[in-house]
Every structure is written in structure tokens, then in C-alpha cells.
Motif scaffolding. Structure first.
Motif, PDB file in Angstrom:
ATOM      1  N   ILE A  65      55.139  58.779  40.920  1.00 55.14           N
ATOM      2  CA  ILE A  65      56.292  58.183  41.518  1.00 55.14           C
ATOM      3  C   ILE A  65      57.645  59.166  41.031  1.00 55.14           C
ATOM      4  CG2 ILE A  65      57.621  56.022  41.605  1.00 55.14           C
ATOM      5  CD1 ILE A  65      55.076  54.481  41.252  1.00 55.14           C
ATOM      6  N   LEU A  66      57.639  59.412  39.847  1.00 56.77           N
ATOM      7  CA  LEU A  66      58.665  59.777  39.323  1.00 56.77           C
ATOM      8  C   LEU A  66      58.906  61.299  40.016  1.00 56.77           C
ATOM      9  CD1 LEU A  66      58.698  58.880  35.441  1.00 56.77           C
ATOM     10  CD2 LEU A  66      60.637  58.111  37.120  1.00 56.77           C
ATOM     11  N   SER A  67      57.696  62.040  40.167  1.00 57.37           N
ATOM     12  CA  SER A  67      57.865  63.296  40.823  1.00 57.37           C
ATOM     13  C   SER A  67      58.258  63.146  42.483  1.00 57.37           C
ATOM     14  CB  SER A  67      56.404  63.827  40.865  1.00 57.37           C
ATOM     15  OG  SER A  67      55.669  63.391  41.737  1.00 57.37           O
ATOM     16  N   VAL A  68      58.129  62.112  43.071  1.00 54.85           N
ATOM     17  CA  VAL A  68      58.766  62.161  44.228  1.00 54.85           C
ATOM     18  C   VAL A  68      60.272  61.600  44.121  1.00 54.85           C
ATOM     19  CG1 VAL A  68      58.728  60.526  46.204  1.00 54.85           C
ATOM     20  CG2 VAL A  68      56.462  61.264  45.222  1.00 54.85           C
ATOM     21  N   ILE A  69      60.518  60.833  43.147  1.00 55.59           N
ATOM     22  CA  ILE A  69      61.977  60.447  42.988  1.00 55.59           C
ATOM     23  C   ILE A  69      62.899  61.605  42.593  1.00 55.59           C
ATOM     24  CG2 ILE A  69      63.815  58.811  41.945  1.00 55.59           C
ATOM     25  CD1 ILE A  69      61.349  56.880  41.703  1.00 55.59           C
ATOM     26  N   PHE A  70      62.431  62.359  41.637  1.00 52.53           N
ATOM     27  CA  PHE A  70      63.272  63.308  40.860  1.00 52.53           C
ATOM     28  C   PHE A  70      63.066  64.749  41.291  1.00 52.53           C
ATOM     29  CE2 PHE A  70      63.351  59.812  37.999  1.00 52.53           C
ATOM     30  CZ  PHE A  70      64.619  59.490  37.925  1.00 52.53           C
ATOM     31  N   LEU A  71      61.941  64.848  41.887  1.00 50.20           N
ATOM     32  CA  LEU A  71      61.279  66.390  42.234  1.00 50.20           C
ATOM     33  C   LEU A  71      61.570  66.582  43.806  1.00 50.20           C
ATOM     34  CD1 LEU A  71      58.733  67.220  39.320  1.00 50.20           C
ATOM     35  CD2 LEU A  71      61.257  67.766  39.339  1.00 50.20           C
ATOM     36  N   GLY A  72      61.414  65.395  44.581  1.00 54.27           N
ATOM     37  CA  GLY A  72      61.333  65.403  45.832  1.00 54.27           C
ATOM     38  C   GLY A  72      59.793  66.184  46.114  1.00 54.27           C
ATOM     39  N   SER A 151      51.243  65.676  32.484  1.00 59.35           N
ATOM     40  CA  SER A 151      52.003  66.566  31.740  1.00 59.35           C
ATOM     41  C   SER A 151      52.634  67.580  32.504  1.00 59.35           C
ATOM     42  CB  SER A 151      51.724  67.007  30.642  1.00 59.35           C
ATOM     43  OG  SER A 151      50.417  68.007  30.820  1.00 59.35           O
ATOM     44  N   ASP A 152      52.317  68.248  33.723  1.00 60.03           N
ATOM     45  CA  ASP A 152      52.932  69.263  34.462  1.00 60.03           C
ATOM     46  C   ASP A 152      54.262  68.535  35.046  1.00 60.03           C
ATOM     47  OD1 ASP A 152      51.368  67.726  36.113  1.00 60.03           O
ATOM     48  OD2 ASP A 152      50.734  69.187  37.328  1.00 60.03           O
ATOM     49  N   ILE A 153      53.898  67.542  35.502  1.00 59.43           N
ATOM     50  CA  ILE A 153      55.174  66.781  36.205  1.00 59.43           C
ATOM     51  C   ILE A 153      56.306  66.693  35.228  1.00 59.43           C
ATOM     52  CG2 ILE A 153      55.867  64.401  37.164  1.00 59.43           C
ATOM     53  CD1 ILE A 153      53.188  64.117  38.330  1.00 59.43           C
ATOM     54  N   VAL A 154      55.994  66.051  33.874  1.00 59.81           N
ATOM     55  CA  VAL A 154      57.262  65.829  33.057  1.00 59.81           C
ATOM     56  C   VAL A 154      57.744  67.426  32.870  1.00 59.81           C
ATOM     57  CG1 VAL A 154      57.631  65.473  30.493  1.00 59.81           C
ATOM     58  CG2 VAL A 154      55.887  64.137  32.143  1.00 59.81           C
ATOM     59  N   ALA A 155      56.822  68.544  32.655  1.00 56.37           N
ATOM     60  CA  ALA A 155      57.282  69.892  32.459  1.00 56.37           C
ATOM     61  C   ALA A 155      58.233  70.244  33.619  1.00 56.37           C
ATOM     62  CB  ALA A 155      56.001  71.043  32.372  1.00 56.37           C
ATOM     63  N   MET A 156      57.954  69.871  34.962  1.00 51.20           N
ATOM     64  CA  MET A 156      58.736  70.414  36.069  1.00 51.20           C
ATOM     65  C   MET A 156      59.926  69.882  35.839  1.00 51.20           C
ATOM     66  SD  MET A 156      56.079  70.815  39.211  1.00 51.20           S
ATOM     67  CE  MET A 156      55.192  69.217  39.085  1.00 51.20           C
ATOM     68  N   MET A 157      60.019  68.324  35.543  1.00 48.39           N
ATOM     69  CA  MET A 157      61.421  67.820  35.380  1.00 48.39           C
ATOM     70  C   MET A 157      62.102  68.346  34.156  1.00 48.39           C
ATOM     71  SD  MET A 157      60.714  63.850  36.189  1.00 48.39           S
ATOM     72  CE  MET A 157      59.429  63.371  35.106  1.00 48.39           C
ATOM     73  N   LEU A 158      61.738  68.804  33.185  1.00 52.67           N
ATOM     74  CA  LEU A 158      62.276  69.521  32.077  1.00 52.67           C
ATOM     75  C   LEU A 158      62.769  70.708  32.584  1.00 52.67           C
ATOM     76  CD1 LEU A 158      59.872  68.790  28.972  1.00 52.67           C
ATOM     77  CD2 LEU A 158      62.390  67.722  29.267  1.00 52.67           C
ATOM     78  N   GLN A 159      61.972  71.501  33.268  1.00 51.56           N
ATOM     79  CA  GLN A 159      62.443  72.785  33.996  1.00 51.56           C
ATOM     80  C   GLN A 159      63.575  72.370  34.873  1.00 51.56           C
ATOM     81  OE1 GLN A 159      60.140  74.635  36.826  1.00 51.56           O
ATOM     82  NE2 GLN A 159      60.273  76.604  36.006  1.00 51.56           N
ATOM     83  N   LYS A 160      63.755  71.730  35.637  1.00 51.30           N
ATOM     84  CA  LYS A 160      64.664  71.312  36.861  1.00 51.30           C
ATOM     85  C   LYS A 160      66.007  70.671  36.006  1.00 51.30           C
ATOM     86  CE  LYS A 160      65.722  68.963  41.094  1.00 51.30           C
ATOM     87  NZ  LYS A 160      65.241  68.040  42.064  1.00 51.30           N
ATOM     88  N   TYR A 161      65.858  70.023  35.243  1.00 47.55           N
ATOM     89  CA  TYR A 161      67.274  69.267  34.629  1.00 47.55           C
ATOM     90  C   TYR A 161      67.721  69.667  33.254  1.00 47.55           C
ATOM     91  CZ  TYR A 161      66.484  66.053  38.432  1.00 47.55           C
ATOM     92  OH  TYR A 161      66.167  65.294  39.799  1.00 47.55           O
ATOM     93  N   MET A 162      66.739  70.464  32.584  1.00 56.46           N
ATOM     94  CA  MET A 162      66.984  70.953  31.187  1.00 56.46           C
ATOM     95  C   MET A 162      66.906  72.309  31.148  1.00 56.46           C
ATOM     96  SD  MET A 162      65.662  68.091  28.443  1.00 56.46           S
ATOM     97  CE  MET A 162      66.394  68.488  27.186  1.00 56.46           C
ATOM     98  N   HIS A 163      66.478  73.016  32.187  1.00 59.95           N
ATOM     99  CA  HIS A 163      66.484  74.432  32.437  1.00 59.95           C
ATOM    100  C   HIS A 163      65.569  75.065  31.259  1.00 59.95           C
ATOM    101  CE1 HIS A 163      69.691  73.823  35.228  1.00 59.95           C
ATOM    102  NE2 HIS A 163      70.440  73.328  34.488  1.00 59.95           N
ATOM    103  N   ILE A 164      64.508  74.376  30.951  1.00 63.80           N
ATOM    104  CA  ILE A 164      63.404  74.970  30.170  1.00 63.80           C
ATOM    105  C   ILE A 164      62.304  75.515  31.083  1.00 63.80           C
ATOM    106  CG2 ILE A 164      61.990  74.403  28.201  1.00 63.80           C
ATOM    107  CD1 ILE A 164      63.437  72.027  27.749  1.00 63.80           C
ATOM    108  N   ARG A 165      61.835  76.708  30.492  1.00 63.53           N
ATOM    109  CA  ARG A 165      60.922  77.262  31.432  1.00 63.53           C
ATOM    110  C   ARG A 165      59.551  76.492  31.524  1.00 63.53           C
ATOM    111  NH1 ARG A 165      59.757  83.320  28.854  1.00 63.53           N
ATOM    112  NH2 ARG A 165      57.682  83.063  30.598  1.00 63.53           N
TER     113      ARG A 165
END
Length: 320
Positions: A65-72, A151-165
Motif C-alpha cells: 500500500i505504501l509503495s502505491v502512495i509514496f512511489l506511485g 524490503s525492496d519497497i523500503v529501499a526504493m523509498m529510501l532512494q527516492k526521499y533520502m537519495h540513498i543508492r
């Protein structure tokens, strides 16, 4: 239709292999291979009556659900099916593998399949086997354009919002899960019991499992990557080599006009990609055509084009 059915069946097979890796080789020995199911193993130690797969649902559904909300992200049916099927399979396999409810809650390896799967004295073996099965299962799922969430969803959110590879974000998430496991399982936080196995051992086994799993997933998706790139520079024309490439190898190559930096003389440079099995034949042919030729053989990390792999589409998942 056949391709679609084959894709769905492959995803089911991948989920079964993935679940089996956890149920028979990871969960009973408190190895924490990072990710959602690693965190689920840790939480199961705090709440033994709730199975690992059930905790998987508790993580996966909110993360999807978070991936849809924050990552589109537009979640495909295959990803949703894989994310919901894997925890179910883990719970079903666990119930069938243990004879009693008490053994199921304890995930007692001495009672796993009647005791024939007890590898308590061989934790390195169970870490390797579990990681290989998890890697194979995950690789099959990803190769068929799905993921199991996590965890790949968490990693994608960290990449998008915290600019972590992304690769570092995955490592960070897995590292946090392993540390959580060290506190709960290794030092007995919550249970008050210190395990017989030294706490650092479990963490090291977990790190080994994480590394092996990541390598197996990459291998399943991209293959062994044994292609070789060959540069041949010669003062002579090399018709025998041309013929060997075109006729014997049934490949093509690129001839590049070049000149020596010192002599200024024109030379022929051949640019060629072959499999590792074909390198010996190419080198033997070059030696016959021009023993003084300058030859460079190096690894080709990835090869795309006619006769090789197709370039990936924007929606395809690449492991590295």
C-alpha cells in the motif's frame, strides 16, 4: 496464452521454492537473512504463537500500500499474487512439517519432518542451502516480472526521499534486520534466555545467507555473465580469422581502421564478443593468421543485441 500460463506457473514454483528454503533451512535455526521474512523470524521469537508467514502478511500488505502512495507504483497482478502466496505457503508447509502445535510454535528442528531434517549441528550447511533455495525461488519470481514485495519497497523509498543508492539501501535495511535479530535472538531480548550458540555466530550465518542469496538471485536473472570481449590488432589483413568468425562461430564482428601511435602505420582492429567456450578457438586462429598480433581478452559484463540478449524494457527488474 501459453506464455501467460507458463509465467504464472513459474511464479508459483518460485514461491514454493522460496517458502521451502525458509521453512526447512532458515526458520528453525533462527538465521535472519534480512528483509521482511528475516524480521518475521525475529518477531516469531517474541510471539511464538504467530507464524512467520503471518508476520510476512503484516509487513507485505502495508508495504504494498505504501509503495502505491509514496512511489506511485502500479502493482501488477503477479506481484500481488506472489506477495500474498508466499506467506500462505510458508504457513501451510510449517503446519505440515511439524507434528504438534507446540513444535510448530517452537519451530523445533528436532521434530521437523519427524527429525530427519534436523541440521542443528550443521548451521553452515543449513545457511547455504536455505540461501540457495531462497535465491532460486526469488530469482524465478523476479525473472517472471513479479516481486514478493518486502524490503525492496523500503529501499526504493529510501532512494527516492533520502537519495540513498538502491543497493546501499537494501544493505542498510538488511543490516538493521540482522542487528534486530542479534538483540532478540542472540542476546535473548524479550525471552530472557541466552541461546547455546554464541550470538555472534547467528549474525555471521545470517550475513553469509544474505550474500549467497543475493548472488544466486543475480545469477538466476542474468546468468553467469561469461561473455568475453576480444580486441585484435594486426599489421596484416586477417581473412582466415574473418572466415572463422563468420563460418565456424556463426557470428559477426566489427573491423575498425586504426593506426599505431608511434609508427603511424594503418592497422586493422577487430572488435568481437564471444562466449568463454569460444575464446580458445579464436586465439588459436589468431596465432595461425598472425603470431605477432596484439590481442586483448576481457570480460563483457553484459551483452545485448542480435545473437545475444534483448535490451531490457523500462519496466524490467535488474538485480544489479
Amino acid at each position: 496464452m501459453k506464455k501467460t500460463i507458463s509465467g504464472w506457473l513459474n511464479i508459483l514454483v518460485g514461491c514454493i521454492i522460496l517458502a521451502a528454503g525458509f521453512v526447512f533451512f532458515i526458520n528453525p535455526y533462527n538465521i535472519v537473512p534480512g528483509g521482511v521474512y528475516g524480521a518475521s523470524i525475529v518477531l516469531h521469537n517474541l510471539f511464538p504463537s504467530i507464524q512467520v508467514g503471518t508476520f510476512g502478511y503484516m509487513f507485505d500488505i502495508p508495504l504494498l500500500i505504501l509503495s502505491v502512495i509514496f512511489l506511485g507504483t502500479k502493482l501488477g497482478a503477479r506481484t500481488i499474487a506472489a506477495a500474498l502466496t508466499t506467506p500462505l505457503l510458508m504457513n501451510v508447509m510449517s503446519r505440515l512439517a511439524y507434528p504438534t502445535r507446540e513444535a510448530l510454535h517452537a519451530l523445533d528442528p528436532s521434530q521437523l519432518l519427524g527429525g530427519i531434517m534436523d541440521l542443528s549441528d550443521h548451521l553452515m550447511l543449513t545457511s547455504v542451502m536455505g540461501a540457495v533455495l531462497i535465491g532460486i525461488g526469488s530469482g524465478i519470481v523476479v525473472k517472471n516480472q513479479a516481486t514478493t514485495g518486502g524490503s525492496d519497497i523500503v529501499a526504493m523509498m529510501l532512494q527516492k526521499y533520502m537519495h540513498i543508492r538502491f543497493s546501499r539501501a537494501i544493505l542498510l535495511v538488511d543490516g538493521i534486520v540482522v542487528c534486530f535479530g542479534l538483540l532478540v535472538i542472540g542476546f535473548g531480548l524479550g525471552s530472557g534466555e541466552i541461546p547455546e550458540e554464541p550470538s555472534v555466530y547467528l549474525s555471521l550465518y545470517s550475513l553469509i545467507a544474505i550474500f549467497i542469496c543475493s548472488r544466486v538471485i543475480a545469477y538466476m536473472i542474468t546468468g553467469a555473465k561469461n561473455d568475453k570481449l576480444i580486441f585484435v590488432i594486426s599489421d596484416k589483413e586477417l581473412p582466415d580469422l574473418h572466415k572463422y568468425i563468420l563460418k565456424d562461430l556463426d557470428r559477426t564482428a566489427t573491423c575498425i581502421k586504426s593506426s599505431g601511435l608511434y609508427t603511424k602505420e594503418e592497422k586493422e582492429m577487430i572488435f568481437l564478443v564471444v562466449s568463454y567456450k569460444e575464446v580458445a578457438g579464436v586465439k588459436a586462429t589468431i596465432k595461425l593468421a598472425d603470431p605477432r598480433a596484439f590481442v586483448v581478452v576481457t570480460d563483457a559484463y553484459d551483452t545485448f543485441g542480435e545473437g545475444w540478449k534483448q535490451l531490457p524494457s523500462p519496466n524490467e527488474i535488474e538485480p544489479e
